[in-house]
Design a protein around this motif. Structure first.
Motif, mmCIF file in Angstrom:
data_model
loop_
_atom_site.group_PDB
_atom_site.id
_atom_site.type_symbol
_atom_site.label_atom_id
_atom_site.label_comp_id
_atom_site.label_asym_id
_atom_site.label_seq_id
_atom_site.Cartn_x
_atom_site.Cartn_y
_atom_site.Cartn_z
ATOM 1 N N VAL A 106 0.814 -1.223 0.000
ATOM 2 C CA VAL A 106 0.000 0.000 0.000
ATOM 3 C C VAL A 106 0.852 1.281 0.000
ATOM 4 C CG1 VAL A 106 -1.703 1.341 1.316
ATOM 5 C CG2 VAL A 106 -1.940 -1.153 1.131
ATOM 6 N N ILE A 107 1.852 1.346 0.872
ATOM 7 C CA ILE A 107 2.575 2.621 1.035
ATOM 8 C C ILE A 107 3.304 3.046 -0.255
ATOM 9 C CG2 ILE A 107 4.388 3.844 2.347
ATOM 10 C CD1 ILE A 107 3.379 2.362 4.865
ATOM 11 N N PRO A 108 4.045 2.140 -0.921
ATOM 12 C CA PRO A 108 4.688 2.572 -2.169
ATOM 13 C C PRO A 108 3.688 3.072 -3.220
ATOM 14 C CG PRO A 108 5.675 0.541 -1.402
ATOM 15 C CD PRO A 108 4.456 0.777 -0.538
ATOM 16 N N GLN A 109 2.485 2.508 -3.221
ATOM 17 C CA GLN A 109 1.454 2.974 -4.168
ATOM 18 C C GLN A 109 1.057 4.417 -3.875
ATOM 19 O OE1 GLN A 109 -1.779 0.181 -3.702
ATOM 20 N NE2 GLN A 109 -0.859 -1.339 -5.070
ATOM 21 N N ARG A 110 0.881 4.707 -2.591
ATOM 22 C CA ARG A 110 0.475 6.066 -2.210
ATOM 23 C C ARG A 110 1.612 7.060 -2.483
ATOM 24 N NH1 ARG A 110 -3.776 6.219 -3.447
ATOM 25 N NH2 ARG A 110 -4.377 8.058 -2.268
ATOM 26 N N VAL A 111 2.848 6.630 -2.228
ATOM 27 C CA VAL A 111 4.008 7.501 -2.489
ATOM 28 C C VAL A 111 4.071 7.813 -3.987
ATOM 29 C CG1 VAL A 111 6.539 7.666 -2.460
ATOM 30 C CG2 VAL A 111 5.331 6.664 -0.500
ATOM 31 N N GLU A 112 3.904 6.781 -4.806
ATOM 32 C CA GLU A 112 3.991 6.979 -6.244
ATOM 33 C C GLU A 112 2.897 7.921 -6.729
ATOM 34 O OE1 GLU A 112 4.282 3.244 -8.512
ATOM 35 O OE2 GLU A 112 3.862 4.535 -10.246
ATOM 36 N N ASN A 127 14.092 8.556 -3.808
ATOM 37 C CA ASN A 127 15.024 7.465 -4.060
ATOM 38 C C ASN A 127 14.375 6.140 -3.656
ATOM 39 O OD1 ASN A 127 17.373 6.195 -4.712
ATOM 40 N ND2 ASN A 127 18.591 7.064 -3.062
ATOM 41 N N LYS A 128 14.693 5.634 -2.470
ATOM 42 C CA LYS A 128 14.125 4.344 -2.040
ATOM 43 C C LYS A 128 13.065 4.539 -0.964
ATOM 44 C CE LYS A 128 18.272 1.613 -2.801
ATOM 45 N NZ LYS A 128 19.554 1.639 -2.143
ATOM 46 N N ILE A 129 12.212 3.556 -0.825
ATOM 47 C CA ILE A 129 11.206 3.599 0.247
ATOM 48 C C ILE A 129 11.523 2.472 1.232
ATOM 49 C CG2 ILE A 129 8.746 3.349 0.805
ATOM 50 C CD1 ILE A 129 8.127 4.188 -2.088
ATOM 51 N N PHE A 130 11.609 2.814 2.494
ATOM 52 C CA PHE A 130 11.819 1.801 3.542
ATOM 53 C C PHE A 130 10.589 1.753 4.429
ATOM 54 C CE2 PHE A 130 16.083 3.175 2.366
ATOM 55 C CZ PHE A 130 16.693 1.958 2.127
ATOM 56 N N ILE A 131 10.130 0.545 4.719
ATOM 57 C CA ILE A 131 8.967 0.392 5.589
ATOM 58 C C ILE A 131 9.354 -0.479 6.774
ATOM 59 C CG2 ILE A 131 6.648 -0.608 5.734
ATOM 60 C CD1 ILE A 131 6.644 0.357 2.618
ATOM 61 N N ARG A 132 9.199 0.089 7.949
ATOM 62 C CA ARG A 132 9.634 -0.619 9.155
ATOM 63 C C ARG A 132 8.607 -0.427 10.245
ATOM 64 N NH1 ARG A 132 14.448 2.586 8.271
ATOM 65 N NH2 ARG A 132 16.005 1.378 7.152
ATOM 66 N N ASN A 168 15.788 9.172 0.456
ATOM 67 C CA ASN A 168 15.119 7.944 0.869
ATOM 68 C C ASN A 168 13.972 8.269 1.833
ATOM 69 O OD1 ASN A 168 16.887 6.316 -0.581
ATOM 70 N ND2 ASN A 168 18.348 6.253 1.121
ATOM 71 N N LEU A 169 12.870 7.580 1.650
ATOM 72 C CA LEU A 169 11.695 7.822 2.484
ATOM 73 C C LEU A 169 11.477 6.636 3.416
ATOM 74 C CD1 LEU A 169 9.326 9.056 -0.374
ATOM 75 C CD2 LEU A 169 10.663 10.488 1.181
ATOM 76 N N ASN A 170 11.258 6.936 4.683
ATOM 77 C CA ASN A 170 10.978 5.897 5.682
ATOM 78 C C ASN A 170 9.564 6.032 6.179
ATOM 79 O OD1 ASN A 170 13.560 4.467 6.524
ATOM 80 N ND2 ASN A 170 14.149 6.615 6.379
ATOM 81 N N PHE A 171 8.852 4.908 6.277
ATOM 82 C CA PHE A 171 7.500 4.962 6.821
ATOM 83 C C PHE A 171 7.285 3.854 7.846
ATOM 84 C CE2 PHE A 171 7.195 6.933 2.652
ATOM 85 C CZ PHE A 171 6.573 8.133 2.999
ATOM 86 N N ASN A 172 6.483 4.184 8.822
ATOM 87 C CA ASN A 172 6.123 3.211 9.846
ATOM 88 C C ASN A 172 4.985 2.341 9.309
ATOM 89 O OD1 ASN A 172 5.208 1.903 12.198
ATOM 90 N ND2 ASN A 172 5.902 3.613 13.464
ATOM 91 N N CYS A 173 5.148 1.028 9.377
ATOM 92 C CA CYS A 173 4.132 0.127 8.820
ATOM 93 C C CYS A 173 2.787 0.258 9.534
ATOM 94 C CB CYS A 173 4.618 -1.321 8.831
ATOM 95 S SG CYS A 173 4.902 -1.988 10.473
ATOM 96 N N LEU A 174 2.794 0.752 10.772
ATOM 97 C CA LEU A 174 1.541 0.879 11.537
ATOM 98 C C LEU A 174 0.564 1.855 10.882
ATOM 99 C CD1 LEU A 174 2.970 1.043 15.177
ATOM 100 C CD2 LEU A 174 1.844 -0.914 14.101
#
Ligand SMILES: [Zn+2]
Length: 172
Positions: A70-76, A87-92, A106-112
């Motif tokens: 879901v998150i990469p879709q919303r970022v795109e 650049n890159k997307i990190f989900i943690r 680089n973009l970081n997002f919380n999976c919650l």
């Protein structure tokens, strides 16, 4: 002087060295209603988190799986809309923040975030993407955020009020 109510209900008051006691006491008295309100908020969040129960390892595995779709879709979607590159997307799974943007894009997002209403996730996505244009929280930064996502203020308020519950569910 500043005052802060922590998640463990500790009240932290910071006073410049040499401040007369009566001034500090006045300050606390003035802030009494605010302190009470903050304590109630902390209490309500921990009750809500308890009622929903902690997230199990399996829950978190499923949440991450969903977030990585879901998150990469919303970022795109928003990157295209606003003409912003990344650049890159990190989900943690993170215990204290919802997102961040590094200097190298680089973009970081919380999976919650995927547990929340979809517009809340979107507001965090837009916030981090806008850091690609402004690496700060200036007026120009927020103007940009609001231009792309007009409902930002309401979503940000929601996240501030309700986000703590999600962190509490992973504390165990
Ligand atoms: Zn920011």
């Amino acid at each position: 002087m500043s005052i802060q109510v922590a998640d463990d209900k500790k009240i932290i008051i910071k006073v410049p060295l040499g401040t007369p006691t009566f001034l500090a006491e006045n300050f606390i008295r003035e802030k009494k209603d605010w302190i009470t309100k903050q304590l109630e908020k902390v209490e309500k969040q921990s009750e809500l988190a308890d009622s929903m129960g902690p997230l199990t390892d399996e829950d978190i595995r499923q949440i991450k799986k969903k977030a990585r779709v879901v998150i990469p879709q919303r970022v795109e979607y928003y990157a295209k809309l606003a003409g912003i590159s990344y650049n890159k997307i990190f989900i943690r799974l993170q215990k204290s923040r919802w997102g961040s943007c590094s200097v190298d894009g680089n973009l970081n997002f919380n999976c919650l975030l995927v547990l929340m209403p979809p517009e809340i996730l979107d507001s965090v996505v837009v916030h981090e993407l806008c850091h690609r244009r402004h690496m700060n929280h200036s007026k120009e930064f927020y103007d940009e955020v609001l231009r792309i996502f007009p409902d930002y203020k309401r979503c940000n308020k929601w996240l501030k009020q309700n986000g703590g519950v999600y962190f509490k569910r992973i504390e165990k």
